[in-house]
Design a protein around this motif. Structure first.
Motif, PDB file in Angstrom:
ATOM      1  N   ALA A 132     -67.904 -31.637  31.598  1.00  0.00           N
ATOM      2  CA  ALA A 132     -66.968 -33.057  32.782  1.00  0.00           C
ATOM      3  C   ALA A 132     -65.932 -33.433  32.183  1.00  0.00           C
ATOM      4  CB  ALA A 132     -68.081 -34.287  32.161  1.00  0.00           C
ATOM      5  N   TRP A 133     -64.713 -33.628  32.760  1.00  0.00           N
ATOM      6  CA  TRP A 133     -63.486 -34.609  33.180  1.00  0.00           C
ATOM      7  C   TRP A 133     -63.699 -35.561  31.799  1.00  0.00           C
ATOM      8  CZ3 TRP A 133     -60.386 -33.196  36.408  1.00  0.00           C
ATOM      9  CH2 TRP A 133     -60.096 -32.273  37.283  1.00  0.00           C
ATOM     10  N   TYR A 134     -62.310 -35.014  31.069  1.00  0.00           N
ATOM     11  CA  TYR A 134     -61.489 -36.319  29.975  1.00  0.00           C
ATOM     12  C   TYR A 134     -62.655 -35.392  28.454  1.00  0.00           C
ATOM     13  CZ  TYR A 134     -60.597 -38.916  33.362  1.00  0.00           C
ATOM     14  OH  TYR A 134     -60.429 -40.142  34.833  1.00  0.00           O
ATOM     15  N   TYR A 135     -63.187 -33.865  28.812  1.00  0.00           N
ATOM     16  CA  TYR A 135     -63.933 -33.496  27.623  1.00  0.00           C
ATOM     17  C   TYR A 135     -63.357 -31.818  27.344  1.00  0.00           C
ATOM     18  CZ  TYR A 135     -66.476 -38.203  26.734  1.00  0.00           C
ATOM     19  OH  TYR A 135     -67.488 -39.437  26.797  1.00  0.00           O
ATOM     20  N   ASP A 136     -63.035 -32.089  26.343  1.00  0.00           N
ATOM     21  CA  ASP A 136     -62.273 -30.715  25.714  1.00  0.00           C
ATOM     22  C   ASP A 136     -63.946 -29.774  25.571  1.00  0.00           C
ATOM     23  OD1 ASP A 136     -59.679 -30.531  26.296  1.00  0.00           O
ATOM     24  OD2 ASP A 136     -59.369 -31.413  24.701  1.00  0.00           O
ATOM     25  N   PRO A 137     -63.894 -28.591  26.119  1.00  0.00           N
ATOM     26  CA  PRO A 137     -65.130 -27.844  25.401  1.00  0.00           C
ATOM     27  C   PRO A 137     -65.196 -27.380  24.374  1.00  0.00           C
ATOM     28  CG  PRO A 137     -64.527 -26.531  27.409  1.00  0.00           C
ATOM     29  CD  PRO A 137     -63.309 -28.074  26.918  1.00  0.00           C
ATOM     30  N   GLU A 138     -66.736 -28.348  23.682  1.00  0.00           N
ATOM     31  CA  GLU A 138     -66.114 -28.175  22.256  1.00  0.00           C
ATOM     32  C   GLU A 138     -66.844 -26.419  21.146  1.00  0.00           C
ATOM     33  OE1 GLU A 138     -69.291 -32.144  21.343  1.00  0.00           O
ATOM     34  OE2 GLU A 138     -70.240 -30.264  22.011  1.00  0.00           O
ATOM     35  N   LYS A 139     -65.781 -26.938  20.312  1.00  0.00           N
ATOM     36  CA  LYS A 139     -65.929 -25.725  19.944  1.00  0.00           C
ATOM     37  C   LYS A 139     -67.309 -25.712  18.723  1.00  0.00           C
ATOM     38  CE  LYS A 139     -60.619 -25.639  19.009  1.00  0.00           C
ATOM     39  NZ  LYS A 139     -59.803 -25.732  18.693  1.00  0.00           N
ATOM     40  N   SER A 140     -67.186 -24.159  19.033  1.00  0.00           N
ATOM     41  CA  SER A 140     -68.788 -24.238  18.105  1.00  0.00           C
ATOM     42  C   SER A 140     -69.150 -22.442  17.277  1.00  0.00           C
ATOM     43  CB  SER A 140     -70.106 -24.181  19.274  1.00  0.00           C
ATOM     44  OG  SER A 140     -70.094 -25.137  20.228  1.00  0.00           O
ATOM     45  N   PRO A 141     -68.408 -21.974  16.719  1.00  0.00           N
ATOM     46  CA  PRO A 141     -68.036 -21.158  15.978  1.00  0.00           C
ATOM     47  C   PRO A 141     -69.476 -20.300  15.593  1.00  0.00           C
ATOM     48  CG  PRO A 141     -68.159 -22.589  14.523  1.00  0.00           C
ATOM     49  CD  PRO A 141     -68.032 -23.564  15.684  1.00  0.00           C
ATOM     50  N   PHE A 142     -70.547 -21.605  15.333  1.00  0.00           N
ATOM     51  CA  PHE A 142     -71.670 -20.352  15.214  1.00  0.00           C
ATOM     52  C   PHE A 142     -72.544 -19.782  16.486  1.00  0.00           C
ATOM     53  CE2 PHE A 142     -70.704 -22.618  11.348  1.00  0.00           C
ATOM     54  CZ  PHE A 142     -70.589 -21.325  10.498  1.00  0.00           C
ATOM     55  N   LEU A 143     -71.953 -20.434  17.833  1.00  0.00           N
ATOM     56  CA  LEU A 143     -72.266 -20.326  19.555  1.00  0.00           C
ATOM     57  C   LEU A 143     -73.461 -18.319  18.956  1.00  0.00           C
ATOM     58  CD1 LEU A 143     -74.030 -21.098  21.710  1.00  0.00           C
ATOM     59  CD2 LEU A 143     -71.650 -20.750  22.165  1.00  0.00           C
ATOM     60  N   GLU A 144     -72.167 -17.781  19.005  1.00  0.00           N
ATOM     61  CA  GLU A 144     -72.658 -16.295  19.510  1.00  0.00           C
ATOM     62  C   GLU A 144     -73.802 -16.294  18.308  1.00  0.00           C
ATOM     63  OE1 GLU A 144     -70.245 -12.221  20.028  1.00  0.00           O
ATOM     64  OE2 GLU A 144     -68.949 -13.947  19.836  1.00  0.00           O
ATOM     65  N   VAL A 145     -73.884 -16.106  17.247  1.00  0.00           N
ATOM     66  CA  VAL A 145     -74.715 -15.793  16.595  1.00  0.00           C
ATOM     67  C   VAL A 145     -75.703 -16.260  16.679  1.00  0.00           C
ATOM     68  CG1 VAL A 145     -75.251 -16.278  13.427  1.00  0.00           C
ATOM     69  CG2 VAL A 145     -73.312 -15.474  14.482  1.00  0.00           C
ATOM     70  N   VAL A 146     -75.954 -17.331  16.729  1.00  0.00           N
ATOM     71  CA  VAL A 146     -77.220 -18.401  17.351  1.00  0.00           C
ATOM     72  C   VAL A 146     -78.105 -17.527  18.799  1.00  0.00           C
ATOM     73  CG1 VAL A 146     -77.865 -20.350  18.460  1.00  0.00           C
ATOM     74  CG2 VAL A 146     -76.806 -20.549  16.351  1.00  0.00           C
ATOM     75  N   ALA A 147     -77.394 -17.315  19.405  1.00  0.00           N
ATOM     76  CA  ALA A 147     -77.247 -17.053  20.937  1.00  0.00           C
ATOM     77  C   ALA A 147     -78.253 -15.346  20.577  1.00  0.00           C
ATOM     78  CB  ALA A 147     -75.984 -16.536  21.586  1.00  0.00           C
ATOM     79  N   ASP A 148     -77.659 -14.584  19.647  1.00  0.00           N
ATOM     80  CA  ASP A 148     -78.542 -13.437  19.003  1.00  0.00           C
ATOM     81  C   ASP A 148     -79.729 -13.768  18.610  1.00  0.00           C
ATOM     82  OD1 ASP A 148     -77.602 -10.433  18.523  1.00  0.00           O
ATOM     83  OD2 ASP A 148     -78.584 -11.207  16.353  1.00  0.00           O
ATOM     84  N   ALA A 149     -79.734 -14.275  17.802  1.00  0.00           N
ATOM     85  CA  ALA A 149     -81.126 -14.773  16.932  1.00  0.00           C
ATOM     86  C   ALA A 149     -82.141 -14.880  18.788  1.00  0.00           C
ATOM     87  CB  ALA A 149     -80.641 -16.163  16.615  1.00  0.00           C
ATOM     88  N   VAL A 150     -81.562 -15.719  19.477  1.00  0.00           N
ATOM     89  CA  VAL A 150     -82.309 -16.539  20.514  1.00  0.00           C
ATOM     90  C   VAL A 150     -82.860 -15.004  21.206  1.00  0.00           C
ATOM     91  CG1 VAL A 150     -82.705 -17.554  22.595  1.00  0.00           C
ATOM     92  CG2 VAL A 150     -81.406 -19.373  20.929  1.00  0.00           C
ATOM     93  N   TRP A 151     -81.745 -14.354  21.505  1.00  0.00           N
ATOM     94  CA  TRP A 151     -82.134 -13.419  22.251  1.00  0.00           C
ATOM     95  C   TRP A 151     -83.621 -12.538  21.976  1.00  0.00           C
ATOM     96  CZ3 TRP A 151     -82.055 -11.632  26.967  1.00  0.00           C
ATOM     97  CH2 TRP A 151     -81.956 -10.185  27.403  1.00  0.00           C
ATOM     98  N   ARG A 152     -83.279 -12.085  20.433  1.00  0.00           N
ATOM     99  CA  ARG A 152     -83.601 -11.019  19.322  1.00  0.00           C
ATOM    100  C   ARG A 152     -84.751 -11.640  18.749  1.00  0.00           C
ATOM    101  NH1 ARG A 152     -81.581  -8.818  15.041  1.00  0.00           N
ATOM    102  NH2 ARG A 152     -80.047 -10.088  14.743  1.00  0.00           N
ATOM    103  N   SER A 153     -84.847 -13.054  19.114  1.00  0.00           N
ATOM    104  CA  SER A 153     -86.546 -13.764  18.221  1.00  0.00           C
ATOM    105  C   SER A 153     -86.403 -13.756  17.080  1.00  0.00           C
ATOM    106  CB  SER A 153     -87.718 -13.199  19.215  1.00  0.00           C
ATOM    107  OG  SER A 153     -87.705 -13.421  20.212  1.00  0.00           O
ATOM    108  N   ARG A 154     -85.185 -14.121  16.545  1.00  0.00           N
ATOM    109  CA  ARG A 154     -85.275 -13.977  14.852  1.00  0.00           C
ATOM    110  C   ARG A 154     -84.723 -15.915  14.471  1.00  0.00           C
ATOM    111  NH1 ARG A 154     -82.696  -9.561  13.095  1.00  0.00           N
ATOM    112  NH2 ARG A 154     -82.936 -10.120  10.734  1.00  0.00           N
ATOM    113  N   MET A 155     -85.356 -15.474  13.337  1.00  0.00           N
ATOM    114  CA  MET A 155     -85.654 -16.987  12.554  1.00  0.00           C
ATOM    115  C   MET A 155     -84.076 -17.127  11.827  1.00  0.00           C
ATOM    116  SD  MET A 155     -88.688 -18.505  12.782  1.00  0.00           S
ATOM    117  CE  MET A 155     -89.363 -19.267  11.090  1.00  0.00           C
ATOM    118  N   LEU A 156     -84.094 -18.981  11.675  1.00  0.00           N
ATOM    119  CA  LEU A 156     -82.906 -18.714  11.623  1.00  0.00           C
ATOM    120  C   LEU A 156     -83.224 -20.343  10.369  1.00  0.00           C
ATOM    121  CD1 LEU A 156     -80.425 -19.755  14.661  1.00  0.00           C
ATOM    122  CD2 LEU A 156     -79.695 -17.938  13.076  1.00  0.00           C
ATOM    123  N   GLU A 157     -81.426 -20.055   9.686  1.00  0.00           N
ATOM    124  CA  GLU A 157     -81.187 -21.240   8.290  1.00  0.00           C
ATOM    125  C   GLU A 157     -79.946 -21.824   8.956  1.00  0.00           C
ATOM    126  OE1 GLU A 157     -83.130 -21.075   4.541  1.00  0.00           O
ATOM    127  OE2 GLU A 157     -80.125 -21.020   4.055  1.00  0.00           O
TER     128      GLU A 157
END
Length: 322
Positions: free
Chosen positions: A130-155
């Motif tokens: 959105a306007w006036y907002y920079d994209p948030e930094k999410s350093p663990f996004l790629e790890v989380v996405a991989d777990a979503v894709w592979r249906s792996r549990m996360l802590e």
């Protein structure tokens, strides 16, 4: 890896026509010697590929050698390129995959569709934040996405707004949603499905345990339902205010759509201004929202909100008029 590169080389030639060994090497990020070996392999596999020497030479496929996608309309081809969001794809670790997929699609399309799809990509760009907002930094996004894709549990270690601020959760990650430049994880915890802002994840571990997705779970439908529930719980009370004519004209641009709709539906002429009744999240939140409009708005009810706005105005006056 090499098989993928051979396919990419073939598709580059289908898409762009004649290309030099150096141009292919630059595109595929390999050496020219590697391109020579790959071309020999394609020859051996029966691909009708030939090369011309000289300054205007290069490798080219015989005319008519092309894989076509069948059943794809021009509008569908255009929409596939319009739907590409390179920024979010890169955040998920899929930037190269998206680029490769678009290349394969472009190579397989007939020339007429390829031109239309190319025009779409050149003329329209989707910017998620959105306007006036920079994209948030999410350093663990790629790890989380991989777990979503592979249906792996996360802590995960998660920072939230209420106490205790830092909590640890074991989650079944069901999906990721990008809204206004912010990534949200929809995940099943011990008792229910909840939403977690990915930028608030402070630590993450992918567990060895996999999980079965809830039968019939629909991410898009769940997200719509959760938004409706959030909006229903967002407002805890009402306030009646009087707006000046100028404030009334611009009111909808300063508030949430639900507040603007309520104001429109309840508007009554009140002397020189307009009286409206609007939903509020809390007394404190409403105080801050209305103070931003200065003397263009007067709180009529409830008394608690009027008293808090009055106290805030007196405090400002003591600072600036002392």
């Amino acid at each position: 890896m090499r098989a993928s590169r051979l396919v990419s080389l073939l598709l580059l030639l289908q898409t762009k026509g004649r290309m030099t060994a150096q141009a292919l090497a630059d595109e595929l990020e390999v050496s020219v010697r590697t391109i020579y070996r790959d071309v020999e392999s394609l020859h051996a596999a029966g691909v009708p590929l030939y090369g011309d020497a000289g300054p205007s030479g290069g490798y080219q496929l015989l005319d008519g050698y092309r894989t076509r996608l069948t059943g794809l309309t021009e509008q569908e081809a255009e929409s596939l390129f319009l739907a590409g969001l390179p920024g979010p794809a890169a955040e998920l670790g899929l930037g190269d995959a998206v680029a490769a997929a678009q290349l394969k699609l472009m190579a397989a399309l007939p020339s007429s569709m390829r031109d239309r799809a190319s025009h779409m990509a050149e003329r329209f760009h989707l910017d998620a934040p959105a306007w006036y907002y920079d994209p948030e930094k999410s350093p663990f996004l790629e790890v989380v996405a991989d777990a979503v894709w592979r249906s792996r549990m996360l802590e995960v270690g998660y920072r939230r707004w209420q106490a205790p601020e830092y909590v640890t959760r074991v989650l079944r990650p069901l999906g990721l949603v990008l809204k206004a430049g912010r990534w949200y994880l929809v995940a099943q915890g011990a008792s229910r499905i909840s939403t977690y802002r990915v930028s608030q994840i402070q630590a993450v571990s992918v567990l060895d345990e996999s999980f079965e997705r809830p039968q019939g779970f629909d991410l898009a439908a769940h997200w719509v339902a959760s938004l409706e529930d959030f909006q229903a719980r967002q407002f805890t009370g009402e306030a009646t205010i009087r707006l000046s004519p100028g404030a009334w004209k611009s009111f909808s641009s300063h508030v949430l759509p639900a507040v603007a709709r309520a104001a429109e539906e309840s508007a009554v002429d009140d002397g020189p201004g307009v009286r409206v009744t609007i939903p509020i999240e809390s007394i404190g939140h409403a105080t801050g929202m209305l103070l931003r409009m200065g003397g263009e708005v007067e709180v009529l009810a409830p008394d608690e909100l009027r008293a808090q706005v009055t106290a805030a105005v007196r405090q400002l006056a003591s600072i600036y008029l002392s």
